[in-house]
Design a protein around this motif. Sequence first.
Motif, PDB file in Angstrom:
ATOM      1  N   UNK A 239       7.911  -1.302  11.730  1.00  0.00           N
ATOM      2  CA  UNK A 239       6.743  -1.104  12.574  1.00  0.00           C
ATOM      3  C   UNK A 239       5.834  -2.309  12.357  1.00  0.00           C
ATOM      4  N   UNK A 240       4.700  -2.319  13.003  1.00  0.00           N
ATOM      5  CA  UNK A 240       3.857  -3.510  12.960  1.00  0.00           C
ATOM      6  C   UNK A 240       3.407  -3.865  11.549  1.00  0.00           C
ATOM      7  N   UNK A 241       3.015  -2.860  10.762  1.00  0.00           N
ATOM      8  CA  UNK A 241       2.515  -3.158   9.419  1.00  0.00           C
ATOM      9  C   UNK A 241       3.625  -3.686   8.517  1.00  0.00           C
ATOM     10  N   UNK A 242       4.812  -3.100   8.584  1.00  0.00           N
ATOM     11  CA  UNK A 242       5.926  -3.615   7.787  1.00  0.00           C
ATOM     12  C   UNK A 242       6.310  -5.016   8.234  1.00  0.00           C
ATOM     13  N   UNK A 243       6.326  -5.232   9.544  1.00  0.00           N
ATOM     14  CA  UNK A 243       6.717  -6.543  10.075  1.00  0.00           C
ATOM     15  C   UNK A 243       5.798  -7.640   9.562  1.00  0.00           C
ATOM     16  N   UNK A 244       4.511  -7.349   9.436  1.00  0.00           N
ATOM     17  CA  UNK A 244       3.578  -8.350   8.919  1.00  0.00           C
ATOM     18  C   UNK A 244       3.871  -8.670   7.461  1.00  0.00           C
ATOM     19  N   UNK A 245       4.170  -7.665   6.679  1.00  0.00           N
ATOM     20  CA  UNK A 245       4.452  -7.887   5.260  1.00  0.00           C
ATOM     21  C   UNK A 245       5.709  -8.714   5.076  1.00  0.00           C
ATOM     22  N   UNK A 246       6.718  -8.464   5.918  1.00  0.00           N
ATOM     23  CA  UNK A 246       8.021  -9.107   5.714  1.00  0.00           C
ATOM     24  C   UNK A 246       8.320 -10.225   6.704  1.00  0.00           C
ATOM     25  N   UNK A 247       7.296 -10.654   7.442  1.00  0.00           N
ATOM     26  CA  UNK A 247       7.444 -11.838   8.276  1.00  0.00           C
ATOM     27  C   UNK A 247       8.380 -11.671   9.457  1.00  0.00           C
ATOM     28  N   UNK A 248       8.412 -10.479  10.045  1.00  0.00           N
ATOM     29  CA  UNK A 248       9.243 -10.225  11.216  1.00  0.00           C
ATOM     30  C   UNK A 248       8.352 -10.242  12.450  1.00  0.00           C
ATOM     31  N   UNK A 249       8.671 -11.065  13.424  1.00  0.00           N
ATOM     32  CA  UNK A 249       7.820 -11.222  14.601  1.00  0.00           C
ATOM     33  C   UNK A 249       8.221 -10.269  15.721  1.00  0.00           C
ATOM     34  N   UNK A 250       7.279 -10.044  16.639  1.00  0.00           N
ATOM     35  CA  UNK A 250       7.571  -9.297  17.856  1.00  0.00           C
ATOM     36  C   UNK A 250       7.552  -7.796  17.728  1.00  0.00           C
ATOM     37  N   UNK A 251       6.987  -7.257  16.647  1.00  0.00           N
ATOM     38  CA  UNK A 251       6.947  -5.804  16.456  1.00  0.00           C
ATOM     39  C   UNK A 251       5.494  -5.348  16.523  1.00  0.00           C
ATOM     40  N   UNK A 252       5.222  -4.379  17.372  1.00  0.00           N
ATOM     41  CA  UNK A 252       3.881  -3.824  17.477  1.00  0.00           C
ATOM     42  C   UNK A 252       3.940  -2.302  17.407  1.00  0.00           C
ATOM     43  N   UNK A 253       2.816  -1.691  17.042  1.00  0.00           N
ATOM     44  CA  UNK A 253       2.737  -0.240  17.003  1.00  0.00           C
ATOM     45  C   UNK A 253       3.136   0.339  15.662  1.00  0.00           C
TER      46      UNK A 253
ATOM     47  N   UNK B 210       6.450   3.736   4.660  1.00  0.00           N
ATOM     48  CA  UNK B 210       7.164   3.146   5.796  1.00  0.00           C
ATOM     49  C   UNK B 210       8.493   2.536   5.359  1.00  0.00           C
ATOM     50  N   UNK B 211       8.517   1.920   4.181  1.00  0.00           N
ATOM     51  CA  UNK B 211       9.780   1.366   3.675  1.00  0.00           C
ATOM     52  C   UNK B 211      10.812   2.467   3.462  1.00  0.00           C
ATOM     53  N   UNK B 212      10.361   3.594   2.955  1.00  0.00           N
ATOM     54  CA  UNK B 212      11.265   4.732   2.755  1.00  0.00           C
ATOM     55  C   UNK B 212      11.843   5.187   4.086  1.00  0.00           C
ATOM     56  N   UNK B 213      10.980   5.361   5.080  1.00  0.00           N
ATOM     57  CA  UNK B 213      11.444   5.778   6.405  1.00  0.00           C
ATOM     58  C   UNK B 213      12.374   4.725   7.009  1.00  0.00           C
ATOM     59  N   UNK B 214      12.036   3.457   6.840  1.00  0.00           N
ATOM     60  CA  UNK B 214      12.849   2.373   7.381  1.00  0.00           C
ATOM     61  C   UNK B 214      14.260   2.389   6.809  1.00  0.00           C
ATOM     62  N   UNK B 215      14.351   2.521   5.495  1.00  0.00           N
ATOM     63  CA  UNK B 215      15.667   2.490   4.852  1.00  0.00           C
ATOM     64  C   UNK B 215      16.464   3.745   5.177  1.00  0.00           C
ATOM     65  N   UNK B 216      15.792   4.880   5.274  1.00  0.00           N
ATOM     66  CA  UNK B 216      16.473   6.103   5.699  1.00  0.00           C
ATOM     67  C   UNK B 216      17.097   5.927   7.071  1.00  0.00           C
TER      68      UNK B 216
ATOM     69  N   UNK C  27       0.833  -1.196   0.000  1.00  0.00           N
ATOM     70  CA  UNK C  27       0.000   0.000   0.000  1.00  0.00           C
ATOM     71  C   UNK C  27       0.871   1.251   0.000  1.00  0.00           C
ATOM     72  N   UNK C  28       0.229   2.392  -0.185  1.00  0.00           N
ATOM     73  CA  UNK C  28       0.974   3.654  -0.125  1.00  0.00           C
ATOM     74  C   UNK C  28       1.625   3.830   1.233  1.00  0.00           C
ATOM     75  N   UNK C  29       0.946   3.360   2.295  1.00  0.00           N
ATOM     76  CA  UNK C  29       1.528   3.477   3.634  1.00  0.00           C
ATOM     77  C   UNK C  29       2.749   2.576   3.791  1.00  0.00           C
ATOM     78  N   UNK C  30       2.666   1.364   3.257  1.00  0.00           N
ATOM     79  CA  UNK C  30       3.822   0.462   3.318  1.00  0.00           C
ATOM     80  C   UNK C  30       4.999   1.055   2.551  1.00  0.00           C
ATOM     81  N   UNK C  31       4.724   1.630   1.383  1.00  0.00           N
ATOM     82  CA  UNK C  31       5.791   2.274   0.619  1.00  0.00           C
ATOM     83  C   UNK C  31       6.430   3.407   1.416  1.00  0.00           C
TER      84      UNK C  31
END
Length: 581
Positions: free
Chosen positions: A359-373, A329-335, A323-327
């Motif tokens: 964050x929680x939404x990115x973690x769900x997309x990329x299969x990373x556990x233990x991240x909330x918020x 968030x990916x930008x912020x993550x890589x920065x 989604x646009x939000x995931x995109x």
Amino acid sequence: MLTLSFRGKSVLGAACLVLASAACSANGEGQIANQDVPGAGAVNGPGGAAGVSSMPGGGANSGAGASSSGGDAAPCDSSASLAPARIWRITDEEYVKVVSQVFGVGMPAEVTEPAVPGADFSNTSEHAQVNIDIAKQYQSAAHQAALLAVSSHLKAFLPCGEQAPSDACIEGFIRNRVARAFSRAVTATEVQSLVALYKSSGADGVATGIRLIIEAALQAPSFLYRTELGSAPDSGPTAKVTLTPYELATAISFALTDSVPDDALWAKAEDRSIVRPEVTSAEVERLLALPITQKNLSHMAGFWLGTEKIPAATKDDTYPMYTAQVQSDLYASTQLFVQDVFSNGTVTDLLTSSKLYMNESLAKVYGVSGVTGTAMQAVTSTAPERSMGIISQPGILAAFGHPYETDVVHRGLYLYYSFACGVAIPPPPDGAFAANQNLPANSTQRDRANFRAGNGACKPCHANFDPLGLATEHYDGIGRYSATNAHGDIDSSSTVINLGELNGPISGLPDLVARLKTGRRVPDCAVTNLSQFVLGREVKTDHSCALAAIKDKFAATGSFKDYYRAILTSPGFVTRDPDAK
């Protein structure tokens, strides 16, 4: 008769001619730049540097060949400066930052040209010119900035009294604010001309007069252009020059903060102490510790490392979770990843870190556990496929993926230019895209790579970078890892050629990164890429001993802070060669 037009006022005659000429003064010490060539020496980024149009990746080197493994075969030149003497037009981003710093107002980012998501950036000093349209845009921007400044900060501009300020009070504003915008002391002639401009407002009042001064300053060549001309040399116009204290302070400041000197650095320019090596080193050290510097350096590095491609990385319905939000968030993550490495890490960390920002939404997309918020959190991944630093960051893999699948070509070019500094690849020959489209619609990326490897028109170029792109095939178009796809087990093996110590069969991305971690290719390529932002010129064929020494220092520690320390305190940084190419 020269006319400088300001909205609400037109100022005619000799006073403006003096202002326009004086504003071209290089340093307030008597040397005048050529005001008849206002386009001399600048690229107004974000635009590609020369030779980058065929390069879809994020490297500053973009299409430029470079020293590949610890230096060129030719001996270095001990007399060469790191850059030529020049005038250097500021970028739109720099314009906005300086106006904010000096006059306290925010400006739209698009001063002379529209922002293009994912565009390459260049501040190269030799390219763009000012035409009549850009001049009008500068006029409009100056008017807007001046209106905002006087409506918000008139009292701060005139602490001596804003109702009926004396000439001395107006001169104080000019010697303070205008000088800071010019990055040098203003001359007596400039002060007189600007005071006369202020008085031309007549019954319109103090605010209008100050607005006219700001408007004039923001259209002056001394604001729109940085100078690196030094004082007039005694040994003729082709002699090496040493930067003046103001020029040196400005060069350091723009390299680190992308703006004019702050109060502390300005004071060192005013008292001329900045030219002392120990003072230069101390100021570089102080600036490197500032959050604004760390943010700027990681932003600039994002153009080399591909981060700035993420905002343009749209996907189709193949990836509904993107989604646009995931995109965003990916930008912020890589920065955040790049900022962490540049602030605290080394070039080895760039290639080996297992850190992800999720964050929680990115973690769900990329299969990373233990991240909330919704807030980004630093996570150390235990998955081997996320242990290859920037290259295994989901955002980078998404940035260089097709909207509907992986992308061997663009991922390969990204690795080829950003980390291997391969020689320039020419544009595709006529018919290349048609040939690719003639392949069956269900052809995999490997099928297409195999076709190019066997095609005489495609192979000479694609053989250099397709093998690198094939190594990323386990990551889909948005950077998710998988051992299989709809066609079965994924094969990410290939054979690297024409890249020296990287050559040979590789089983996949871990194998390729293991080779990148050894030797001098990546550290030297990093210096080549980053130095183009610092120096505003391509350094792909540079043979200066100063640059060789910087490469040696960076290779020894791998610290990005050490790189900036080395280049900004180098003897080659404080001089300029008028005839350098």
